[in-house]
Design an enzyme around this catalytic site. Sequence first.
Site: not given
Length: 455
Positions: A119, A149-150, A202, A248, A258, A318
């Site tokens: 990125t 990239e995602f 990105k 949400l 990121c 996470k």
Amino acid sequence: MKIAVAGTGYVGLVTAVCMAEKGHEVTCVDVDENKINMLKAGASPIYERYLQEMMVCNDERLTYTTDYRNAYKSANLIIIAVGTPEKKDGSANLTYVYNVAKEIAESAENECVVLVKSTVPIGTSDKVEKIIDENKRHDVRIDVASNPEFLAQGTAVTDTLNPSRIIIGVQNEIAEKVIRTIFEEFDAPILVTDRRSAEMVKYASNDFLALKISYINEIANLCEIIGADVQDVAKGMGFDPRIGNKFLSAGIGYGGSCFPKDTKALHWLANMNDYELKTVKAAIEVNEQQKLKLIKKARKYYDTFQGLTVSILGLTFKPGTDDLREAPSLVNIPILLEEGARVKAFDPVGIENFKRLMERSDVSGINRIEYYESIDETIRGTDVCFILTEWDDVKNYDAVNFRKFMKTAIVIDGRNCYEISLMKAAGVEYCCIGRQTLKWATEIADISQFTMRSS
């Protein structure tokens, strides 16, 4: 095709393994000899579902080395996937990207395409091309392209093998043809554009998702004030196809490698061009404040954390990853320690990484952190429990045990893991984000059972 991948972090290693899965011969390059030795032994340096198993399955097509010259010498495609860490001013540090570009220029002896997957700020691929042109030692064609990239940590392998879209930023049809060959077995829409537009896709994507998270957290904070339920609000919003139901979930902010870095980098880039992205700036500010939400809620029960024992459920930013970058635990635990609390921590995979970070930090009182492999032992005898990560182990935990094992059953949940009715039935004082606070002390228990602690 013969592929070399520079960098064996999240993006580099996952990309390399997935390319090997698709049948390509892949060489992974890294300057960290310890990491390379670990990979050669068949062990992944990062925790990511399916990754280590796929490394083993594709062992014959994967090579790990610190010798970049041989790796880049005859590769058809070279993927730059090194880190772009945040500088103090919020900009991206491109030192590693530019170093790899120079190494490629010095080593490549065959015609090849260099794919920038890291990125990077808009215009970086142009600079990579310039560095390569200025340092080439052999008279070969080297094209530079952008391919952002995602992938999401925790689902990185499946995201790479089943991408939502493939973005290719090229300056000519020759590079486009080579890259399309790489992705011909991937079932995803392909957008071919110029390099700067690909780089912007990105940042624009990540920053939009960060905006969405900060927005719902703002709504959650207002819901607490006016008596609405943010989960019902988010569900109602999510039915609208123009909005969608992803990102949400109200909580204590975004973290990871990121969103925090990319929002700051794009905000910095705009400022450098005499423009202010007001919405991105607001998202950054909201997120920083949201990380402190549980501390503020806990202060309604205790004037100070001095002498308290606090349990922490979840250390990583996470579930599904051992990554701690920008994790709320790195903000909350130091505050608790500095005020004199004893901390008991649980995380299924992040404990060792957290220990290493604490050992390198200057946080006082790290000797008051204890680590446990079970939630029962983590919460036993504690005055308050913070939930920082929504691991399945936490979400599926029997709420009755909070009342059974804790000294005072106060649970402050930053991820809304439980139904309020469930916690009420269990007799737990339950504080969450954007929903009703359940006060069992006055509703379903004798007031004498609830002891406030302060000093």
